[in-house]
Design an enzyme around this catalytic site. Structure first.
Site, PDB file in Angstrom:
ATOM      1  N   SER A 284       0.835  -1.191   0.000  1.00 15.37           N
ATOM      2  CA  SER A 284       0.000   0.000   0.000  1.00 15.37           C
ATOM      3  C   SER A 284       0.883   1.260   0.000  1.00 15.37           C
ATOM      4  CB  SER A 284      -0.970  -0.042   1.177  1.00 15.37           C
ATOM      5  OG  SER A 284      -1.977   0.927   1.033  1.00 15.37           O
TER       6      SER A 284
ATOM      7  N   ASP B 289     -10.123  -3.094  -5.293  1.00 18.27           N
ATOM      8  CA  ASP B 289      -9.219  -2.138  -4.659  1.00 18.27           C
ATOM      9  C   ASP B 289      -9.102  -0.930  -5.574  1.00 18.27           C
ATOM     10  OD1 ASP B 289      -7.211  -0.778  -3.311  1.00 18.27           O
ATOM     11  OD2 ASP B 289      -5.671  -2.304  -3.642  1.00 18.27           O
TER      12      ASP B 289
ATOM     13  N   HIS C 174      -8.548  -4.677  -0.797  1.00 15.63           N
ATOM     14  CA  HIS C 174      -7.323  -4.014  -0.359  1.00 15.63           C
ATOM     15  C   HIS C 174      -6.995  -4.467   1.066  1.00 15.63           C
ATOM     16  CE1 HIS C 174      -4.255  -0.872  -0.265  1.00 15.63           C
ATOM     17  NE2 HIS C 174      -4.580  -0.733   1.012  1.00 15.63           N
TER      18      HIS C 174
END
Length: 305
Positions: free
Chosen positions: A155, A248, A278
């Site tokens: 991320s 996501d 995600h």
């Protein structure tokens, strides 16, 4: 593809998706959230006992070093950067994955506690990431490094890992690999996945925009230190593995990055996990696909050595 059943059950456990006024969140509330116990700690994987785990500092950046090999000979080194939107996350919460990576990658793992926003805005996180990478090249004996160094990030950690990769290239430091998991690579936030997954899938578009404002409010969104997908020249970057999740907002930019690298002659492989959300990668106790993705990343790292 439809949501994976485990992803569907996870979303149901979170309750209804309510609109949140992210701009109303105060710094005190951010601090409070950071201090709260990790509610999903039991799902992050086992805290595998290792012969060597030690907290150190790399040019002012706190790090935690993991080694699964009981010997003292040189090994490859993996630098890991946790997720959390540049605002949350820590080496403590990523402890289980650091241990997993040390066991399965065949490397010494260095987990970096880069500075967090909004107290430390852009480019603090990116600067800290490259500082750690540079220190490993500068002090190989300290890290028991054999000279092969890779970066891994998830991320926002994938963002600073990708930035560190091109900064290392430009500094003449050759990385063996970059593995980016559901990475933030383009702050424009205008891909189709942002529209498709804007609400209802763990990381709403509004929350991602809030994270970006905390870290880089007012910054040129095309700055490659924020949006490595916008880097003018990607030739010569290290080989890459990119993991994406179908549901996501960040899906498309990760896959676009892998394509752009491949078009420039950089070996790059992208794998999308259908039906996944995600953050699935961080929770192998909840998502079978997380275990699969972790094994895949570890194998790609081993192959890079």
């Amino acid at each position: 593809m439809p949501l994976h059943p485990q992803a569907r059950d996870y979303l149901a456990s979170l309750g209804p998706d309510e609109d949140t006024d992210f701009d109303a969140i105060t710094l005190a509330e951010i601090h409070e959230r950071r201090a709260q116990p990790d509610g999903v700690a039991l799902h992050r994987g086992p805290l595998t006992k290792l012969p060597f785990v030690r907290d150190e500092v790399a040019e002012g950046v706190p790090i935690r070093i993991y080694r699964a090999d009981p010997g003292d000979g040189p090994l490859p080194v993996v630098v890991y950067f946790h997720g959390g939107g540049w605002v949350f996350g820590s080496i403590r919460r990523s402890d289980a994955f650091g241990r997993f990576l040390a066991v399965h990658s065949g490397a010494v793992v260095v987990s970096a506690d880069y500075r967090l926003a909004p107290e430390h805005p852009f480019p603090a996180a990116a600067d800290d990431a490259f500082t750690v990478v540079r220190d490993i090249f500068a002090r190989p004996a300290f890290y028991q490094s054999n000279g092969s160094v890779a970066v891994v990030g998830e991320s926002a950690g994938g963002n600073v890992a990708a930035v560190a990769a091109w900064q290392a290239r430009d500094a003449g430091l050759r990385l063996a690999h970059q593995a980016l998991v559901c990475p933030v690579l383009d702050a424009a936030m205008d891909t189709p996945s942002y529209a498709e997954c804007a609400k209802g899938y763990v990381l709403p578009a509004a929350e991602m925009a809030w994270f970006a404002r905390q870290y880089a409010d007012g910054v040129d969104r095309a700055d490659p230190r924020l949006s490595p997908l916008r880097l003018p020249d990607v030739a010569g970057l290290p080989p890459a593995t990119v993991v994406t999740a179908e549901y996501d907002v960040l899906r498309d930019e990760g896959e676009a990055y892998a394509r752009r690298l491949a078009q420039a002659g950089v070996p790059a492989e992208s794998r999308r996990y259908d039906g996944a959300l995600h953050g699935f990668f961080a929770l192998p106790g909840l998502f079978d696909q997380a275990a699969e993705a972790r094994d895949y990343v570890a194998r790609r790292l081993r192959e890079s050595w």
